[in-house]
Scaffold this motif. Structure first.
Motif, PDB file in Angstrom:
ATOM      1  N   UNK A  64      40.294  36.528  58.138  1.00  8.75           N
ATOM      2  CA  UNK A  64      41.662  36.328  58.639  1.00  8.75           C
ATOM      3  C   UNK A  64      42.477  37.616  58.628  1.00  8.75           C
ATOM      4  N   UNK A  65      43.326  37.773  59.639  1.00  4.99           N
ATOM      5  CA  UNK A  65      44.263  38.893  59.674  1.00  4.99           C
ATOM      6  C   UNK A  65      45.580  38.406  60.268  1.00  4.99           C
ATOM      7  N   UNK A  66      46.615  39.211  60.079  1.00  2.43           N
ATOM      8  CA  UNK A  66      47.949  38.867  60.586  1.00  2.43           C
ATOM      9  C   UNK A  66      48.396  39.873  61.634  1.00  2.43           C
ATOM     10  N   UNK A  67      49.163  39.396  62.580  1.00  2.00           N
ATOM     11  CA  UNK A  67      49.856  40.256  63.533  1.00  2.00           C
ATOM     12  C   UNK A  67      51.346  40.099  63.285  1.00  2.00           C
ATOM     13  N   UNK A  68      52.076  41.207  63.403  1.00  2.43           N
ATOM     14  CA  UNK A  68      53.505  41.202  63.080  1.00  2.43           C
ATOM     15  C   UNK A  68      54.328  41.671  64.268  1.00  2.43           C
ATOM     16  N   UNK A  69      55.440  40.967  64.516  1.00  5.88           N
ATOM     17  CA  UNK A  69      56.362  41.362  65.581  1.00  5.88           C
ATOM     18  C   UNK A  69      57.794  41.371  65.065  1.00  5.88           C
ATOM     19  N   UNK A  70      58.616  42.137  65.777  1.00  2.77           N
ATOM     20  CA  UNK A  70      60.065  42.127  65.531  1.00  2.77           C
ATOM     21  C   UNK A  70      60.673  41.092  66.466  1.00  2.77           C
ATOM     22  N   UNK A  71      61.509  40.223  65.929  1.00  4.73           N
ATOM     23  CA  UNK A  71      62.287  39.345  66.789  1.00  4.73           C
ATOM     24  C   UNK A  71      63.447  40.147  67.385  1.00  4.73           C
ATOM     25  N   UNK A  72      63.895  39.799  68.592  1.00  8.00           N
ATOM     26  CA  UNK A  72      64.995  40.551  69.202  1.00  8.00           C
ATOM     27  C   UNK A  72      66.229  40.550  68.311  1.00  8.00           C
ATOM     28  N   UNK A  73      66.828  41.711  68.139  1.00 11.91           N
ATOM     29  CA  UNK A  73      68.011  41.830  67.285  1.00 11.91           C
ATOM     30  C   UNK A  73      69.311  41.824  68.083  1.00 11.91           C
TER      31      UNK A  73
END
Length: 215
Positions: A64-73
């Motif tokens: 398993x691995x994770x992907x990370x994103x920024x939500x719009x600010x």
């Protein structure tokens, strides 16, 4: 409260911090292969690049691995002519190190929907987000696909907001944590709770696993 290891399908309750622009497939895969949760930061990645990165990760690890994103600010801006003015002013410095002056891009940040479509295609074990609360639609879509969602909080109030939105775990990121302060309910300078104070308060306030970051 679920055990983090069971929740993510990992051996050790250790999560690699994702760093947009500095993540590597090799490091992410190494952490996953060692039994932790490798994480890869996708800030600025468009759909094609996310899919390509996902393929590289799949080739490097079957864990398993994770992907990370920024939500719009809300402060994202489109490139404007001033980009060229600034780049030209810095031209001597680029030339000094033998690097081409960057041209003005079509956009700075890809649309969130484009990123999410690619993430659904990659199907990581975990999607982690910073700078906000994922929408009910995103949470539902992730869960329908068997993807866990992790939110990031710098205060108890942010942790509660994330838990109420249905995230599966919360990262309690203390003032000592490196990288950006990902506060979203109050300004970052008003959200500087230390890790060892923040973590137990968040644990008491939410019913999902809490991951400590910083300190």
């Amino acid at each position: 409260m679920s055990d983090l290891r069971t929740l993510f399908g990992i051996t050790h309750p250790i999560v690699l911090g994702p760093f947009g622009g500095l993540s590597s497939v090799a490091l992410t895969a190494a952490v996953s292969n060692a039994g932790g949760l490798g994480s890869f930061g996708l800030y600025g990645y468009d759909g094609d690049r996310i899919r390509a990165t996902g393929s590289e990760l799949r080739a490097a690890t079957d864990r398993p691995f994770a992907l990370n994103i920024w939500l719009p600010t809300g402060d994202e801006v489109e490139p404007n002519p001033q980009h060229t003015v600034f780049a030209q002013a810095l031209q001597p410095f680029y030339e000094a190190v033998g690097v081409a002056v960057p041209t003005r891009p079509e956009r700075y940040v890809p649309p969130l929907d484009e990123q999410l479509d690619a993430i659904w295609a990659v199907a990581p074990a975990v999607l982690s987000v910073v700078f906000g609360v994922p929408s009910p639609e995103v949470v539902a879509e992730a869960h329908d696909r068997g993807i866990r969602i992790v939110g990031t909080a710098t205060t108890v109030a942010e942790a509660v907001a994330l838990a109420e939105a249905g995230v599966d775990a919360v990262v309690a990121t203390g003032a000592e944590a490196a990288g950006h302060r990902v506060s979203f309910l109050r300004p970052a300078e008003e959200s500087l709770v230390g890790t060892f104070a923040l973590v137990p308060q968040v644990v008491d306030a939410v019913g999902v696993p809490v991951i400590a970051a910083g300190g």
